[in-house]
Design a protein around this motif. Structure first.
Motif, PDB file in Angstrom:
ATOM      1  N   SER A  36       0.806  -1.221   0.000  1.00 39.83           N
ATOM      2  CA  SER A  36       0.000   0.000   0.000  1.00 39.83           C
ATOM      3  C   SER A  36       0.839   1.270   0.000  1.00 39.83           C
ATOM      4  CB  SER A  36      -0.934   0.007   1.218  1.00 39.83           C
ATOM      5  OG  SER A  36      -1.782  -1.110   1.225  1.00 39.83           O
ATOM      6  N   LEU A  37       2.123   1.159   0.348  1.00 35.54           N
ATOM      7  CA  LEU A  37       2.973   2.345   0.377  1.00 35.54           C
ATOM      8  C   LEU A  37       3.145   2.975  -1.001  1.00 35.54           C
ATOM      9  CD1 LEU A  37       5.714   1.067   2.848  1.00 35.54           C
ATOM     10  CD2 LEU A  37       4.030   2.861   3.294  1.00 35.54           C
ATOM     11  N   ALA A  38       2.776   2.244  -2.050  1.00 32.72           N
ATOM     12  CA  ALA A  38       2.851   2.826  -3.392  1.00 32.72           C
ATOM     13  C   ALA A  38       1.836   3.953  -3.567  1.00 32.72           C
ATOM     14  CB  ALA A  38       2.616   1.744  -4.443  1.00 32.72           C
ATOM     15  N   ALA A  39       0.703   3.890  -2.871  1.00 33.46           N
ATOM     16  CA  ALA A  39      -0.350   4.894  -3.064  1.00 33.46           C
ATOM     17  C   ALA A  39       0.109   6.308  -2.727  1.00 33.46           C
ATOM     18  CB  ALA A  39      -1.592   4.507  -2.253  1.00 33.46           C
ATOM     19  N   PRO A  40       0.750   6.552  -1.572  1.00 33.74           N
ATOM     20  CA  PRO A  40       1.232   7.917  -1.319  1.00 33.74           C
ATOM     21  C   PRO A  40       2.272   8.380  -2.329  1.00 33.74           C
ATOM     22  CG  PRO A  40       1.216   6.628   0.709  1.00 33.74           C
ATOM     23  CD  PRO A  40       0.964   5.670  -0.415  1.00 33.74           C
ATOM     24  N   LEU A  41       3.124   7.458  -2.785  1.00 30.96           N
ATOM     25  CA  LEU A  41       4.132   7.823  -3.778  1.00 30.96           C
ATOM     26  C   LEU A  41       3.476   8.286  -5.073  1.00 30.96           C
ATOM     27  CD1 LEU A  41       6.617   4.840  -3.237  1.00 30.96           C
ATOM     28  CD2 LEU A  41       6.821   7.164  -2.326  1.00 30.96           C
ATOM     29  N   VAL A  42       2.488   7.530  -5.533  1.00 33.26           N
ATOM     30  CA  VAL A  42       1.797   7.879  -6.779  1.00 33.26           C
ATOM     31  C   VAL A  42       1.068   9.210  -6.624  1.00 33.26           C
ATOM     32  CG1 VAL A  42      -0.051   7.201  -8.365  1.00 33.26           C
ATOM     33  CG2 VAL A  42       1.598   5.495  -7.547  1.00 33.26           C
ATOM     34  N   ALA A  43       0.388   9.399  -5.498  1.00 28.84           N
ATOM     35  CA  ALA A  43      -0.350  10.653  -5.285  1.00 28.84           C
ATOM     36  C   ALA A  43       0.598  11.850  -5.319  1.00 28.84           C
ATOM     37  CB  ALA A  43      -1.085  10.594  -3.948  1.00 28.84           C
ATOM     38  N   TYR A  44       1.755  11.722  -4.688  1.00 31.65           N
ATOM     39  CA  TYR A  44       2.707  12.843  -4.690  1.00 31.65           C
ATOM     40  C   TYR A  44       3.269  13.086  -6.085  1.00 31.65           C
ATOM     41  CZ  TYR A  44       6.412  15.960  -3.128  1.00 31.65           C
ATOM     42  OH  TYR A  44       7.214  17.057  -2.953  1.00 31.65           O
ATOM     43  N   LEU A  45       3.591  12.014  -6.799  1.00 29.79           N
ATOM     44  CA  LEU A  45       4.145  12.169  -8.155  1.00 29.79           C
ATOM     45  C   LEU A  45       3.165  12.868  -9.080  1.00 29.79           C
ATOM     46  CD1 LEU A  45       5.765   8.634  -8.582  1.00 29.79           C
ATOM     47  CD2 LEU A  45       7.001  10.805  -8.514  1.00 29.79           C
ATOM     48  N   VAL A  46       1.899  12.469  -8.997  1.00 27.41           N
ATOM     49  CA  VAL A  46       0.900  12.981  -9.937  1.00 27.41           C
ATOM     50  C   VAL A  46       0.386  14.358  -9.527  1.00 27.41           C
ATOM     51  CG1 VAL A  46      -1.395  12.564 -10.924  1.00 27.41           C
ATOM     52  CG2 VAL A  46       0.228  10.673 -10.677  1.00 27.41           C
ATOM     53  N   ARG A  47       0.040  14.517  -8.247  1.00 21.76           N
ATOM     54  CA  ARG A  47      -0.642  15.735  -7.813  1.00 21.76           C
ATOM     55  C   ARG A  47       0.309  16.857  -7.406  1.00 21.76           C
ATOM     56  NH1 ARG A  47      -4.817  12.847  -3.598  1.00 21.76           N
ATOM     57  NH2 ARG A  47      -5.891  11.476  -5.073  1.00 21.76           N
ATOM     58  N   THR A  48       1.388  16.484  -6.721  1.00 21.45           N
ATOM     59  CA  THR A  48       2.287  17.518  -6.186  1.00 21.45           C
ATOM     60  C   THR A  48       3.474  17.772  -7.101  1.00 21.45           C
ATOM     61  OG1 THR A  48       1.640  16.894  -3.939  1.00 21.45           O
ATOM     62  CG2 THR A  48       3.648  18.211  -4.186  1.00 21.45           C
ATOM     63  N   ALA A  49       4.220  16.729  -7.420  1.00 25.78           N
ATOM     64  CA  ALA A  49       5.392  16.906  -8.271  1.00 25.78           C
ATOM     65  C   ALA A  49       5.022  17.100  -9.734  1.00 25.78           C
ATOM     66  CB  ALA A  49       6.313  15.691  -8.133  1.00 25.78           C
ATOM     67  N   ARG A  50       3.833  16.605 -10.102  1.00 22.27           N
ATOM     68  CA  ARG A  50       3.385  16.646 -11.510  1.00 22.27           C
ATOM     69  C   ARG A  50       4.485  16.103 -12.428  1.00 22.27           C
ATOM     70  NH1 ARG A  50      -1.355  19.366 -11.593  1.00 22.27           N
ATOM     71  NH2 ARG A  50      -1.753  20.812  -9.871  1.00 22.27           N
TER      72      ARG A  50
ATOM     73  N   PHE B  62      12.941  15.402   9.680  1.00 22.08           N
ATOM     74  CA  PHE B  62      11.767  14.875   8.984  1.00 22.08           C
ATOM     75  C   PHE B  62      10.526  15.649   9.423  1.00 22.08           C
ATOM     76  CE2 PHE B  62      14.635  11.147   9.185  1.00 22.08           C
ATOM     77  CZ  PHE B  62      14.765  10.924   7.828  1.00 22.08           C
ATOM     78  N   ARG B  63       9.890  16.293   8.469  1.00 19.58           N
ATOM     79  CA  ARG B  63       8.689  17.081   8.756  1.00 19.58           C
ATOM     80  C   ARG B  63       7.458  16.306   8.279  1.00 19.58           C
ATOM     81  NH1 ARG B  63       5.740  21.172   6.013  1.00 19.58           N
ATOM     82  NH2 ARG B  63       7.182  21.040   4.252  1.00 19.58           N
ATOM     83  N   PHE B  64       6.490  16.127   9.166  1.00 19.39           N
ATOM     84  CA  PHE B  64       5.280  15.379   8.863  1.00 19.39           C
ATOM     85  C   PHE B  64       4.362  16.228   7.983  1.00 19.39           C
ATOM     86  CE2 PHE B  64       0.939  13.947  10.366  1.00 19.39           C
ATOM     87  CZ  PHE B  64       0.967  12.715   9.716  1.00 19.39           C
ATOM     88  N   LEU B  65       4.021  15.701   6.789  1.00 17.38           N
ATOM     89  CA  LEU B  65       3.142  16.427   5.874  1.00 17.38           C
ATOM     90  C   LEU B  65       1.675  16.093   6.093  1.00 17.38           C
ATOM     91  CD1 LEU B  65       5.137  16.151   2.511  1.00 17.38           C
ATOM     92  CD2 LEU B  65       5.237  17.936   4.261  1.00 17.38           C
ATOM     93  N   GLY B  66       1.395  14.898   6.634  1.00 19.10           N
ATOM     94  CA  GLY B  66       0.015  14.525   6.913  1.00 19.10           C
ATOM     95  C   GLY B  66      -0.421  13.294   6.155  1.00 19.10           C
ATOM     96  N   GLN B  67      -1.699  12.968   6.309  1.00 22.73           N
ATOM     97  CA  GLN B  67      -2.294  11.857   5.565  1.00 22.73           C
ATOM     98  C   GLN B  67      -2.143  12.159   4.077  1.00 22.73           C
ATOM     99  OE1 GLN B  67      -5.252  11.487   3.588  1.00 22.73           O
ATOM    100  NE2 GLN B  67      -5.036   9.257   3.504  1.00 22.73           N
ATOM    101  N   PHE B  68      -1.747  11.165   3.286  1.00 19.66           N
ATOM    102  CA  PHE B  68      -1.251  11.455   1.944  1.00 19.66           C
ATOM    103  C   PHE B  68      -2.286  12.113   1.042  1.00 19.66           C
ATOM    104  CE2 PHE B  68      -3.260   7.416   0.924  1.00 19.66           C
ATOM    105  CZ  PHE B  68      -3.597   7.518  -0.414  1.00 19.66           C
ATOM    106  N   GLU B  69      -3.552  11.749   1.174  1.00 22.27           N
ATOM    107  CA  GLU B  69      -4.562  12.365   0.311  1.00 22.27           C
ATOM    108  C   GLU B  69      -4.733  13.840   0.641  1.00 22.27           C
ATOM    109  OE1 GLU B  69      -7.919   9.784   0.851  1.00 22.27           O
ATOM    110  OE2 GLU B  69      -7.472   8.695  -0.993  1.00 22.27           O
ATOM    111  N   ASP B  70      -4.676  14.166   1.937  1.00 23.83           N
ATOM    112  CA  ASP B  70      -4.770  15.576   2.333  1.00 23.83           C
ATOM    113  C   ASP B  70      -3.505  16.338   1.933  1.00 23.83           C
ATOM    114  OD1 ASP B  70      -7.221  14.993   3.489  1.00 23.83           O
ATOM    115  OD2 ASP B  70      -6.345  14.599   5.461  1.00 23.83           O
ATOM    116  N   ALA B  71      -2.350  15.689   2.087  1.00 25.73           N
ATOM    117  CA  ALA B  71      -1.078  16.364   1.814  1.00 25.73           C
ATOM    118  C   ALA B  71      -0.855  16.618   0.334  1.00 25.73           C
ATOM    119  CB  ALA B  71       0.077  15.534   2.372  1.00 25.73           C
ATOM    120  N   THR B  72      -1.564  15.889  -0.531  1.00 27.13           N
ATOM    121  CA  THR B  72      -1.360  16.051  -1.974  1.00 27.13           C
ATOM    122  C   THR B  72      -2.576  16.645  -2.663  1.00 27.13           C
ATOM    123  OG1 THR B  72      -2.111  13.779  -2.366  1.00 27.13           O
ATOM    124  CG2 THR B  72       0.257  14.130  -2.063  1.00 27.13           C
ATOM    125  N   ALA B  73      -3.554  17.076  -1.883  1.00 26.67           N
ATOM    126  CA  ALA B  73      -4.792  17.608  -2.488  1.00 26.67           C
ATOM    127  C   ALA B  73      -4.500  18.899  -3.256  1.00 26.67           C
ATOM    128  CB  ALA B  73      -5.816  17.862  -1.394  1.00 26.67           C
TER     129      ALA B  73
END
Length: 724
Positions: A487-501, A713-724
């Protein structure tokens, strides 16, 4: 290879089932071992299809078809029983990767390798066509790579040209991107040997360039381009272009025969098989990794299923191989007194000794229930283990402070030191101790693998905090309060697509991390939106650990034009990659998982750590509003800010306590608690825990992101909220 799942058989027709190799609409393909000890690929029809006479007839035809082809470059059929209750067939097992995997991970093959590949595949298709058949599904996934050459597999849709069973007008059968125009248009009666030639041309273009000659996209788009457009052969070496253009002619009659292809490729120039064989070094190393994994599987005497009648599947048993490939031995219940006398472990108690109990205000003595914590308190993961011990102790204190609790909760603490053998001994002790109603732990995946079968046998509920095993759902007494590693792939994908684009992502598979790394890279690649966010993969071998290795890896990132990197390895190797990327002038997104998050990464990488993003299954309780009372209590009790996994352990213990409270002291027996955990919904300070039938077990959305900022290490939050 993937671990077995709960519904998978332990054996079929005398074959011992070891791992999963793949699954499709017809059935599942397993890696299995025969009675003499050889490895086979065992294909078994799904139960839902076994009663369908038409489906069974098609399977019988596949068996007959595969048995007709004899070639050193075709994986041979060894044995089959299409009339068994669960029809099956066994073929020789090739431990190497598919051509598709090799190109994805190692890049396109050099001209020399493609020429040898094409000649051998043409020779294989000569044998197929000589048997009066057409393969119909020549694609990279159906070609396995071995030391001496390729192997063709899967005759599921192979047919004689005149056979119309699967070639009715308008029916498209095969894999878009590697189909001939006549297949794409469903012109069944025109699908002959020339159709395989077209598919071979597509395959060789892919092997030589890494691209598909008719592009990617939806199946409909690819089929239309196959029929109407000229192939895109950019990246194909010039000497191959004339042959491939002929193979990809739209009209079947304009294509060469497989014999002509073989002659052209074999005769182009003398084949050099020196310097490690026919494959380039990266692909050879990938092949070696897969072969090594196969060699590490259990020994013959540990895997042969005795007494299994042909066609009968035996239920999964405790001798099933573990994910690490080592033998899982049967555990024997031992005497708790004997184990303690041997000095294996010491139990520390946070409540009164046996026989004593606290009292209510009116003097009534409360029943005493015992839970145990099994954790790594002195080994390689002692930081997480001690954090969990402290969190559980605070939870026990809170439960025992409640006036309506109905019982006193006592805690045993056992240190397994992260050692699976020691964990097994502790498990036998706890299983034999009738006072223990539930276990919290262990800390590590390896220790969990070593004990879950023992706890299941004793009906002892186990609630883990930091274990990320995939496929442990078969243990009904086991509750994982964090999502599995995959499941750790989900936060990675969300950050790549939504934040890093990210426009292009390079995935680095760290072989030192075994299946974990490979699965993370595969999951990210599969989840990234096709076309808009392409990915490529590189492998960092387990023995690649010099500065030059990391410079070369960083160079491949910049050479590929990647603007994002995902590294699936641990702290030390992630730090070395961070330094190499900085020195190479790379400034794109850099991502990893929690395996790389820790003080060693920060101290080794220094300023090169800045900006790295990590996907985790734990949060920072100091940054969570609901956890403030816990943070205050933790600081008062232990004098520090609560570390990772401490708050999750607090929630896990209260989750168990909630189930016990609902049952009441008189009914809080092991089996009842295990069942109650599946019906309990607990809203904790870190997450909501409730059982679901999905692979995530008891958790939803408990995945987070951290980022290095200012040397911490700075906590960004739950991945869906952090990449919204």
């Amino acid at each position: 290879m993937e671990p077995l799942r709960g519904a998978d058989p332990a054996g079929i027709a005398g074959y011992r089932v070891l791992r999963r190799l793949g699954a499709g609409g017809m059935g599942v393909v397993y890696l299995a071992r025969s009675r003499p000890g050889s490895l086979v690929a065992l294909k078994v029809i799904r139960a839902a299809h076994a009663d369908d006479p038409g489906f069974r007839a098609r399977f019988r035809r596949e068996v007959e078809t595969a048995g007709r082809v004899a070639s050193p470059w075709v994986v041979p059929l060894l044995e089959a029983d299409p009339d068994a209750e669960s029809p099956w067939l066994a073929t020789a097992f090739v431990p190497g990767p598919s051509l598709g995997e090799a190109v994805e991970e190692c890049g396109p093959l050099p001209y020399r390798s493609v020429r040898f590949l094409g000649a051998r595949l043409a020779e294989a298709l000569e044998a197929v066509h000589g048997a009066g058949l057409v393969h119909r599904d020549v694609k990279p996934g159906n070609v396995l790579l071995a030391v001496d050459g390729p192997r063709v597999i899967d005759f599921g849709i192979a047919r004689m040209p005149e056979d119309t069973a699967l070639t009715a007008s308008g029916m498209v059968v095969g894999s878009p991107g590697f189909l001939s125009p006549e297949q794409a248009q469903g012109r069944g009666r025109e699908i002959g040997p020339a159709s395989d030639v077209f598919s071979l041309g597509c395959l060789l273009a892919f092997a030589a360039s890494g691209g598909r000659p008719f592009g990617r996209g939806s199946a409909a788009e690819v089929l239309v381009r196959t029929v109407r457009d000229e192939p895109d052969l950019a990246g194909v070496p010039a000497p191959l272009l004339p042959l491939l253009r002929d193979c990809l002619a739209k009209e079947p009659g304009d294509r060469p025969t497989v014999a002509e292809i073989r002659g052209t490729l074999d005769g182009a120039e003398p084949h050099d098989r020196g310097n490690g064989g026919w494959l380039p070094e990266p692909a050879t190393r990938l092949l070696a990794r897969r072969s090594t994994a196969a060699l590490a599987l259990p020994a013959v005497e540990a895997t042969v299923v005795s007494g299994a009648a042909p066609g009968v599947a035996t239920a999964p048993g405790s001798q099933e191989p573990s994910r690490s490939g080592t033998r899982r031995r049967l555990l024997v219940l031992g005497s708790a007194a004997g184990i303690l006398a041997a000095g294996v472990t010491a139990a520390r108690w946070t409540a009164d000794r046996p026989g004593r109990a606290s009292t209510r205000g009116g003097g009534t003595r409360l029943p005493r229930l015992v839970v145990a914590l099994q954790a790594d308190l002195t080994g390689g993961h002692k930081t997480a283990g001690l954090a969990q011990e402290h969190g559980v102790r605070l939870a026990v204190d809170r439960l025992n402070a409640r006036t309506d609790r109905g019982f006193d909760l006592a805690l045993q603490v056992h240190d397994d030191a992260g050692s699976p053998p020691r964990a097994q001994r502790i498990a036998r002790q706890l299983a034999a101790d009738g006072q223990v109603r539930a276990v919290i732990g262990p800390t590590t995946d390896a220790c969990a693998e070593a004990v879950l079968a023992e706890y299941q046998k004793a009906l002892l509920p186990v609630v883990s905090v930091s274990v990320g095993l995939d496929g442990a759902a078969k243990y009904r007494t086991y509750a994982a309060t964090r999502p599995p590693d995959g499941s750790l792939a989900a936060p990675l994908v969300a950050y790549l697509v939504r934040t890093a684009r990210a426009r292009k992502t390079l995935l680095v598979d760290d072989a030192a991390e075994g299946d974990f790394s490979w699965n993370i890279c595969a999951s990210v690649s599969e989840a990234m939106p096709a076309g808009r966010h392409p990915t490529s993969r590189r492998t960092l071998a387990a023995d690649d650990d010099t500065a030059g290795d990391y410079r070369a890896l960083a160079g491949s990132v910049t050479d590929a034009g990647a603007d994002a990197v995902v590294f699936a390895g641990g702290q030390a190797r992630a730090a070395k990659l961070a330094l190499a990327l900085r020195d190479a002038g790379y400034s794109g997104a850099r991502l990893a998982t929690q395996r790389a998050l820790g003080p060693l990464f920060l101290t080794t990488a220094g300023d090169a750590a800045e900006g790295w993003v990590f996907a985790t299954a734990f949060l920072d309780p100091a940054r969570v509003r609901a956890a403030k009372p816990f943070v205050t209590a933790y600081r008062e009790r232990f004098g520090t800010t609560p570390p990772w996994y401490s708050a999750e352990a607090y929630d896990a213990a209260l989750f168990v306590g909630s189930a016990m409270t609902t049952l009441g002291a008189s009914r809080a027996e092991r089996g009842a608690i295990a069942g109650r955990l599946r019906d309990t919904e607990y809203r904790g300070i870190t997450k909501r825990l409730h059982y679901t039938s999905s692979s995530t077990g008891y958790t939803e959305k408990a995945l987070y992101l951290f980022q290095v900022s200012g040397g911490r290490f700075r906590f960004l939050g739950q991945f869906e909220d952090a990449t919204a």
